[in-house]
Each structure stands twice: as C-alpha cells, then as structure tokens.
Design a protein around this motif. Structure first.
Motif, PDB file in Angstrom:
ATOM      1  N   LEU A 185       0.861  46.765  59.995  1.00  0.00           N
ATOM      2  CA  LEU A 185      -0.410  47.331  60.405  1.00  0.00           C
ATOM      3  C   LEU A 185      -0.329  48.850  60.464  1.00  0.00           C
ATOM      4  CD1 LEU A 185      -3.204  46.493  62.210  1.00  0.00           C
ATOM      5  CD2 LEU A 185      -1.766  47.529  63.928  1.00  0.00           C
ATOM      6  N   PHE A 186      -1.359  49.519  59.924  1.00  0.00           N
ATOM      7  CA  PHE A 186      -1.434  50.980  59.960  1.00  0.00           C
ATOM      8  C   PHE A 186      -2.722  51.382  60.673  1.00  0.00           C
ATOM      9  CE2 PHE A 186       1.224  49.883  56.383  1.00  0.00           C
ATOM     10  CZ  PHE A 186       2.293  50.752  56.507  1.00  0.00           C
ATOM     11  N   LEU A 187      -2.559  51.965  61.866  1.00  0.00           N
ATOM     12  CA  LEU A 187      -3.700  52.400  62.658  1.00  0.00           C
ATOM     13  C   LEU A 187      -3.822  53.916  62.553  1.00  0.00           C
ATOM     14  CD1 LEU A 187      -5.832  51.489  64.919  1.00  0.00           C
ATOM     15  CD2 LEU A 187      -4.181  52.509  66.503  1.00  0.00           C
ATOM     16  N   GLN A 188      -4.999  54.393  62.160  1.00  0.00           N
ATOM     17  CA  GLN A 188      -5.243  55.825  62.049  1.00  0.00           C
ATOM     18  C   GLN A 188      -6.318  56.236  63.051  1.00  0.00           C
ATOM     19  OE1 GLN A 188      -5.776  55.552  57.567  1.00  0.00           O
ATOM     20  NE2 GLN A 188      -4.526  57.415  57.685  1.00  0.00           N
ATOM     21  N   PHE A 189      -6.018  57.275  63.832  1.00  0.00           N
ATOM     22  CA  PHE A 189      -6.971  57.780  64.815  1.00  0.00           C
ATOM     23  C   PHE A 189      -6.836  59.291  64.892  1.00  0.00           C
ATOM     24  CE2 PHE A 189      -3.014  56.751  66.923  1.00  0.00           C
ATOM     25  CZ  PHE A 189      -2.789  57.792  67.816  1.00  0.00           C
ATOM     26  N   GLN A 190      -7.885  59.942  65.394  1.00  0.00           N
ATOM     27  CA  GLN A 190      -7.939  61.400  65.368  1.00  0.00           C
ATOM     28  C   GLN A 190      -8.165  61.986  66.758  1.00  0.00           C
ATOM     29  OE1 GLN A 190      -9.860  63.487  61.934  1.00  0.00           O
ATOM     30  NE2 GLN A 190     -11.323  64.153  63.463  1.00  0.00           N
ATOM     31  N   THR A 191      -7.389  63.032  67.061  1.00  0.00           N
ATOM     32  CA  THR A 191      -7.571  63.793  68.297  1.00  0.00           C
ATOM     33  C   THR A 191      -7.396  65.272  67.977  1.00  0.00           C
ATOM     34  OG1 THR A 191      -5.221  63.640  68.893  1.00  0.00           O
ATOM     35  CG2 THR A 191      -6.687  61.942  69.783  1.00  0.00           C
ATOM     36  N   GLY A 192      -8.228  66.110  68.560  1.00  0.00           N
ATOM     37  CA  GLY A 192      -8.095  67.546  68.358  1.00  0.00           C
ATOM     38  C   GLY A 192      -8.094  67.968  66.905  1.00  0.00           C
ATOM     39  N   GLY A 193      -8.804  67.234  66.037  1.00  0.00           N
ATOM     40  CA  GLY A 193      -8.872  67.569  64.620  1.00  0.00           C
ATOM     41  C   GLY A 193      -7.664  67.145  63.815  1.00  0.00           C
ATOM     42  N   THR A 194      -6.725  66.441  64.437  1.00  0.00           N
ATOM     43  CA  THR A 194      -5.524  65.989  63.742  1.00  0.00           C
ATOM     44  C   THR A 194      -5.530  64.468  63.621  1.00  0.00           C
ATOM     45  OG1 THR A 194      -4.209  67.860  64.529  1.00  0.00           O
ATOM     46  CG2 THR A 194      -3.007  65.913  63.797  1.00  0.00           C
ATOM     47  N   LEU A 195      -5.227  63.993  62.427  1.00  0.00           N
ATOM     48  CA  LEU A 195      -5.187  62.563  62.168  1.00  0.00           C
ATOM     49  C   LEU A 195      -3.777  62.036  62.394  1.00  0.00           C
ATOM     50  CD1 LEU A 195      -6.828  60.112  61.116  1.00  0.00           C
ATOM     51  CD2 LEU A 195      -5.969  60.678  58.821  1.00  0.00           C
ATOM     52  N   HIS A 196      -3.653  60.976  63.181  1.00  0.00           N
ATOM     53  CA  HIS A 196      -2.374  60.349  63.479  1.00  0.00           C
ATOM     54  C   HIS A 196      -2.331  58.962  62.846  1.00  0.00           C
ATOM     55  CE1 HIS A 196      -2.172  63.466  66.594  1.00  0.00           C
ATOM     56  NE2 HIS A 196      -3.376  63.056  66.978  1.00  0.00           N
ATOM     57  N   THR A 197      -1.142  58.538  62.427  1.00  0.00           N
ATOM     58  CA  THR A 197      -0.967  57.210  61.857  1.00  0.00           C
ATOM     59  C   THR A 197       0.152  56.494  62.571  1.00  0.00           C
ATOM     60  OG1 THR A 197      -1.724  57.948  59.674  1.00  0.00           O
ATOM     61  CG2 THR A 197      -0.505  55.872  59.770  1.00  0.00           C
ATOM     62  N   ALA A 198      -0.152  55.353  63.149  1.00  0.00           N
ATOM     63  CA  ALA A 198       0.847  54.534  63.834  1.00  0.00           C
ATOM     64  C   ALA A 198       1.052  53.251  63.037  1.00  0.00           C
ATOM     65  CB  ALA A 198       0.392  54.200  65.251  1.00  0.00           C
ATOM     66  N   ALA A 199       2.290  52.807  62.924  1.00  0.00           N
ATOM     67  CA  ALA A 199       2.605  51.598  62.155  1.00  0.00           C
ATOM     68  C   ALA A 199       3.294  50.571  63.027  1.00  0.00           C
ATOM     69  CB  ALA A 199       3.508  51.948  60.973  1.00  0.00           C
ATOM     70  N   LEU A 200       2.859  49.310  62.923  1.00  0.00           N
ATOM     71  CA  LEU A 200       3.446  48.220  63.692  1.00  0.00           C
ATOM     72  C   LEU A 200       3.547  46.986  62.815  1.00  0.00           C
ATOM     73  CD1 LEU A 200       0.778  49.554  65.366  1.00  0.00           C
ATOM     74  CD2 LEU A 200       1.990  48.530  67.266  1.00  0.00           C
ATOM     75  N   THR A 201       4.368  46.031  63.241  1.00  0.00           N
ATOM     76  CA  THR A 201       4.489  44.760  62.520  1.00  0.00           C
ATOM     77  C   THR A 201       3.958  43.647  63.408  1.00  0.00           C
ATOM     78  OG1 THR A 201       6.445  45.521  61.335  1.00  0.00           O
ATOM     79  CG2 THR A 201       6.066  43.144  61.407  1.00  0.00           C
ATOM     80  N   LEU A 202       3.079  42.849  62.846  1.00  0.00           N
ATOM     81  CA  LEU A 202       2.484  41.728  63.584  1.00  0.00           C
ATOM     82  C   LEU A 202       2.827  40.429  62.886  1.00  0.00           C
ATOM     83  CD1 LEU A 202       0.397  40.700  65.763  1.00  0.00           C
ATOM     84  CD2 LEU A 202      -1.303  40.848  63.935  1.00  0.00           C
ATOM     85  N   ASN A 203       3.283  39.449  63.664  1.00  0.00           N
ATOM     86  CA  ASN A 203       3.567  38.135  63.086  1.00  0.00           C
ATOM     87  C   ASN A 203       2.368  37.229  63.322  1.00  0.00           C
ATOM     88  OD1 ASN A 203       4.817  35.136  63.567  1.00  0.00           O
ATOM     89  ND2 ASN A 203       5.852  36.255  61.929  1.00  0.00           N
ATOM     90  N   VAL A 204       1.869  36.640  62.240  1.00  0.00           N
ATOM     91  CA  VAL A 204       0.699  35.769  62.297  1.00  0.00           C
ATOM     92  C   VAL A 204       1.170  34.328  62.135  1.00  0.00           C
ATOM     93  CG1 VAL A 204      -1.465  35.143  61.159  1.00  0.00           C
ATOM     94  CG2 VAL A 204      -0.835  37.562  61.434  1.00  0.00           C
ATOM     95  N   ALA A 205       0.781  33.483  63.077  1.00  0.00           N
ATOM     96  CA  ALA A 205       1.182  32.077  63.050  1.00  0.00           C
ATOM     97  C   ALA A 205       0.324  31.287  62.069  1.00  0.00           C
ATOM     98  CB  ALA A 205       1.053  31.481  64.450  1.00  0.00           C
ATOM     99  N   ALA A 206       0.880  30.203  61.560  1.00  0.00           N
ATOM    100  CA  ALA A 206       0.153  29.349  60.622  1.00  0.00           C
ATOM    101  C   ALA A 206      -0.953  28.602  61.351  1.00  0.00           C
ATOM    102  CB  ALA A 206       1.137  28.376  59.989  1.00  0.00           C
TER     103      ALA A 206
END
Length: 319
Positions: A298-319
């Motif tokens: 997962l790549f989450l992008q959000f902005q504060t103070g005119g700067t764009l930040h990108t956070a990356a996480l791994t999510l396990n999805v069950a069947a």
C-alpha cells in the motif's frame, strides 16, 4: 378424433423445431467482467515537493514478489469485455483502447490508441487530472505516481529519472473523453526494463503502522478478498494527531496498492472529499475491495505544508 397423416406429422415437427430455435436464440448471452484490489505494511518512504504536474517517489526498503492487485479503483467498471486480466490493470489493451510506450533517456513516452485506431487526445479529469501514471518495480521496492503532460498529438511524457535497475511496470489510469468507452475509467499497463545490476529487495512483513518523514501512519481494517470493506488510516506526528492535512487530488490522501506476485493494481477510493480552507485528519476512511488474497503493498500519499509525503505498508488480505 382427428387422424394424423404423415404430412401433418412433418409439419408439426417443423413447427416444433422453429419454436425451439427461437427459444435458444432468446437465451443467448454476452460477456462482461469485473475487478477489485488493495494493501498495507511497514517501511520507510520518500518526500517530494508537490508541483502542479507530477510527484514521484522511489521507496527505499519497500519490496515484494513481482505484482499487485486492484478494485474499487479508478476504472474499468462496466467496460464491455472486461475480465480478470484486464480488470486488474495488467493488460495493455481493453475495450478497444491500447497503451504503447517506450522508456528511454529518463522518461517514459506513451500513447493511448482509441477504438478508431488513432491516438486518443480527449480525456475526462479524474481527481483533477486527465492522466494518473504509476511506475512500480517488480519487487514493489520502487514507486512513482505522476501526472504527465500530453502533447497535441496525444503523446504523454512521464519523467522517470533515477529508477533503480530491474523490471518495472508502467500504468496509465484515465477516463476516455471519446470513443465507445467515453466516461469509463481504465487502467492499462506495460512492462519496461531499466538496465543495470538489479538487486531484489525482500517485501517487508505486514504491519499495522509505518513512518514517513516524521509522520506515523496507522492502518486498521481486515478486508477479505473479493468483498467490499473499509480501511481506516490515522496520521500522527510526535504522538499527536495530525489535523492539518492539505487537499491533494480532491481528497486528504491518495491510496494505491499492488499485489505481491503479479503487480495487479488497485486504487482505494476515499469515502469523503477534501474541503478547501480546512485541514484534514487525523482519521481517513477508504473503501477497499481487494480481489485477491495475499500480500498487498500500500502507498499512501498525503500533503502538509505544501510537501507531499509517501508512506508504504504491507497488508495481508485473507481469502
């Protein structure tokens, strides 16, 4: 009692055959398809100053097997002939639209050909942009999200300098403004190779939170493959909730995901739009409908103070 003659029997049989044929014709079918996808985990991120045309990132320490998934994303709903491969963003052609591109000299130049065989030049904005372009390394350790510029002849140019060597997949997410698919979101992709010695990066294990540029991002939710659900994202800094998120692409955060193993693509839609003049956060809700089980990056992008930040996480999805 009426006697049935040989001639009458032949006529009755012919009539029955005609009725049967008409019934079979009425039962004919056509094919349509569907889609889905998304993810989350723990790993560092990169920062870029937000600009009007593009914001991209290589994500250090992010990785996986070669692939990602999609659903609830910008696209492919209701497109005739859509099926599994086309619906997860892994196809280069769908519904008469085709992606062709070349990676050279630090940029990816591409065109979308419409059902008429000509380069598509008419697009409808989706989240303020006519084109959302993504590049993801096969191990999910590199990520870019750009908004390239189109020339009058329909050629798009996405700047991709400093990509790490290895195999990459390039995605074009857009809504045609012309042709048989006008108004329908599509995601098309092709692979490209960056020359050099490629060093695979292991996919980080699934985790509930990660940090990016001093911000802590926490993801809650347990989506199941093929079922609609919700992911809740909370942003904090130095232990305090963040409430000054700035609007970015009409929302307070942009969330995309890629499925480990095949790079299937998914865009998770936020459940609320940003309000101009007010800060967002700390909690954001996203509609998640991930079509496949397994790990998603997962790549989450959000902005504060005119700067764009990108956070990356791994999510396990069950069947």
């Amino acid at each position: 009692m009426t006697r049935t003659t040989p001639t009458r029997r032949i006529l009755l049989a012919a009539a029955a055959a005609t009725v049967l044929a008409l019934g079979l014709t009425a039962c004919g079918s056509d094919g349509t398809g569907g889609m889905g996808g998304m993810d989350h985990a723990a790993s560092p991120s990169a920062t870029a100053t937000a600009t009007g045309s593009a914001a991209g990132h290589d994500m250090a320490g992010m990785s996986h097997g070669p692939d990602g998934g999609m659903s609830g994303m910008d696209g492919m709903s209701g497109m005739p002939g859509t099926s599994g491969a086309a619906a997860d963003g892994l196809a280069a052609e769908q519904g008469g639209y085709r992606l062709d591109g070349t990676l050279s000299g630090g940029e990816y130049r591409f065109t979308v050909t419409g059902p008429d065989g000509k380069a598509l030049t008419s697009y409808r904005p989706e989240q303020t942009k006519e084109m959302h372009f993504y590049a993801i390394r096969s191990d999910l350790s590199g990520f870019r999200h750009l908004h390239p510029v189109m020339s009058p002849d329909g050629t798009w140019t996405a700047p991709l300098t400093d990509l790490q060597p290895g195999d990459w997949r390039m995605y074009a997410s857009f809504v045609p403004g012309a042709g048989s698919g006008a108004g329908t979101g599509l995601v098309l992709s092709r692979t490209a190779a960056v020359p050099g010695q490629a060093a695979p990066v292991p996919l980080p294990a699934a985790a509930a939170s990660t940090t990016a540029d001093g911000y802590t991002v926490t993801v809650a939710g347990a989506p199941k493959a093929g079922a609609a659900g919700e992911l809740t994202v909370t942003v904090s800094k130095d232990g305090q909730p963040v409430t000054d998120l700035q609007p970015y692409l009409e929302t307070y955060a942009h969330l995309t995901a890629f499925h480990a193993g095949d790079q299937a693509f998914a865009h998770l839609h936020p459940e609320a739009k940003a309000a101009e003049g007010t800060g967002g956060g700390p909690t954001l809700a996203f509609h998640a409908e991930l079509p496949k089980a397994g790990d998603w990056r997962l790549f989450l992008q959000f902005q504060t103070g005119g700067t764009l930040h990108t956070a990356a996480l791994t999510l396990n999805v069950a069947a």
